[in-house]
Scaffold this active site. Structure first.
Site, mmCIF file in Angstrom:
data_model
loop_
_atom_site.group_PDB
_atom_site.id
_atom_site.type_symbol
_atom_site.label_atom_id
_atom_site.label_comp_id
_atom_site.label_asym_id
_atom_site.label_seq_id
_atom_site.Cartn_x
_atom_site.Cartn_y
_atom_site.Cartn_z
ATOM 1 N N GLY A 8 0.877 -1.119 -0.174
ATOM 2 C CA GLY A 8 -0.155 -0.060 0.023
ATOM 3 C C GLY A 8 0.893 1.101 0.067
ATOM 4 N N GLY A 12 -1.845 3.967 -1.056
ATOM 5 C CA GLY A 12 -2.541 3.768 0.444
ATOM 6 C C GLY A 12 -2.341 5.037 0.987
ATOM 7 C CB SER A 105 -8.946 -1.749 11.609
ATOM 8 O OG SER A 105 -10.146 -0.830 12.042
ATOM 9 C CB SER A 106 -10.043 0.740 16.667
ATOM 10 O OG SER A 106 -10.591 1.318 15.645
ATOM 11 C CB CYS A 107 -13.580 -1.951 12.566
ATOM 12 S SG CYS A 107 -12.465 -3.093 11.410
ATOM 13 C CE1 TYR A 134 -10.151 -2.896 6.095
ATOM 14 C CE2 TYR A 134 -10.505 -2.198 8.290
ATOM 15 C CZ TYR A 134 -9.600 -2.299 7.207
ATOM 16 O OH TYR A 134 -8.564 -1.624 7.399
ATOM 17 C CE LYS A 138 -7.144 -4.381 7.627
ATOM 18 N NZ LYS A 138 -5.720 -4.354 7.200
ATOM 19 C CB CYS A 162 -8.123 5.195 16.775
ATOM 20 S SG CYS A 162 -7.008 6.718 16.337
ATOM 21 C CG ASN A 163 -12.227 5.485 13.172
ATOM 22 O OD1 ASN A 163 -12.383 4.634 12.298
ATOM 23 N ND2 ASN A 163 -13.020 5.653 14.272
ATOM 24 C CG LEU A 164 -5.579 5.753 10.916
ATOM 25 C CD1 LEU A 164 -4.745 4.833 9.719
ATOM 26 C CD2 LEU A 164 -4.710 6.375 11.915
ATOM 27 C CG HIS A 176 -12.116 6.207 6.569
ATOM 28 N ND1 HIS A 176 -11.108 5.552 5.975
ATOM 29 C CD2 HIS A 176 -12.807 5.136 7.040
ATOM 30 C CE1 HIS A 176 -10.803 4.291 5.756
ATOM 31 N NE2 HIS A 176 -11.820 3.827 6.654
ATOM 32 C CE LYS A 184 -23.046 16.055 3.964
ATOM 33 N NZ LYS A 184 -23.055 14.804 5.104
ATOM 34 N NE ARG A 206 -17.365 5.527 14.938
ATOM 35 C CZ ARG A 206 -18.522 5.270 15.485
ATOM 36 N NH1 ARG A 206 -18.509 5.498 16.830
ATOM 37 N NH2 ARG A 206 -19.449 4.590 14.973
#
Length: 307
Positions: A8, A12, A105-107, A134, A138, A162-164, A176, A184, A206
């Site tokens: 990646g 990525g 991933s924290s998911c 997903y 992981k 965590c989320n990035l 994300h 937006k 989050r």
């Protein structure tokens, strides 16, 4: 110089941030494209590893996206990410790669696990349905690293970010949350819109970390991989509500309209905050606060718009 293969690393967000980090100059970096290294093809991975002989692998590649993308393509998120991780990690072991840093991933944490989320609660409950595919992929890669570390005495460790968000992120409608909201609200400002919708009531919480901080962690981890816990949360140890993220992004972007809450839309887990106790003991912490990170990300977004 040790040679690092970063999956990646060409396109990525996480991989590119690691490949372009100032400390990358201390290593020989390999960042093959998908055409050069197809992670869905184990034979191609074996051939690549045998030819290039990396000392270290950092696995960042994957099919990624926000809630909308995960809901729209659960099969792809499970199958592609599972095969990529299992193929690469097992091929690395078979080719004698002694160090591997797996980006999870924290998911992976159960939907109803108590916050802050501790590493030991993985696989103790049902997953959040909106990104279950997903998360399962992981978990497979994380478990494989555990098995290899125990049975082969290799340093195959997993970071659980965590989320990035940040530079090299995607800003489309399947991105994300933070990059999607930046795009937006920028569009709303430019087009004079007076109201923007938010999925849910805006109260879900989050934790987001600037991606360059994760790149900084990656090099710190490589330098201390022997003492790094097998699975380690990586984050800022603080969360904000979705409403607060919208408000902060609106300030940076310059959008002064109203927010309308769409209660018919899914929001995922009500809270997702990692426990950073082990991370602090490990000796690393993030440096970028939310306002600075959003500002840098917005400036990167504007450069993309100019291209």
């Amino acid at each position: 110089m040790e040679k690092i293969l970063i999956t990646g690393g060409k396109t990525g967000m996480v991989g590119r941030n690691i490949a372009k980090h100032p400390k990358s100059k201390d290593y020989q970096i390999l960042t093959p494209s998908k055409e050069e290294l197809n992670l869905l093809d184990k034979k191609q991975i074996m051939d690549y590893l045998q030819f290039h002989k990396p000392d270290i692998v950092i696995h960042c590649a994957g099919l990624v996206g926000g809630i909308a993308a995960n809901i729209a393509n659960p099969v792809g998120f499970l199958v592609q990410n599972a095969y990529m991780g299992l193929n690469l990690i097992s091929a690395s072991r078979e080719n004698g790669v002694t160090k591997l840093l797996n980006m999870a991933s924290s998911c992976m944490y159960p939907k109803n696990a108590p916050n802050p989320l501790k590493e030991e609660v993985i696989l103790t409950g049902a997953l959040e349905p909106t990104n279950e595919g997903y998360a399962l992929a992981k978990i497979l890669s994380t478990r494989l690293c555990e098995y290899i570390s125990k049975s082969c005495s290799l340093l195959y460790k997993t970071a659980i970010p965590c989320n990035l968000y940040g530079k090299y992120d995607k800003f489309d409608d399947k991105a994300h949350m933070i990059p999607a909201v930046i795009a937006k609200l920028h569009h709303a400002k430019v087009n004079g819109l007076k109201a923007i919708d938010i999925w849910g009531d805006g109260e879900a919480r989050r934790e987001f970390m600037y991606a360059q901080d994760l790149a900084d962690f990656a090099y710190f981890a490589l330098e201390h991989l022997e003492i790094m816990p097998q699975n380690l949360n990586v984050g800022i140890g603080k969360d904000f509500s979705i409403k607060e993220y919208y408000q902060e992004i609106a300030k940076v972007v310059g959008f002064d309209g109203e927010f309308v809450y769409d209660l018919s839309k899914p929001v995922g887990m009500q809270q997702k905050l990692i426990d950073d106790t082990r991370l602090k003991v490990f000796g690393w912490e993030a440096k970028t606060d939310l306002t600075e990170g959003i500002s840098k990300t917005y400036q990167y977004y504007l450069t993309l718009k100019e291209q």
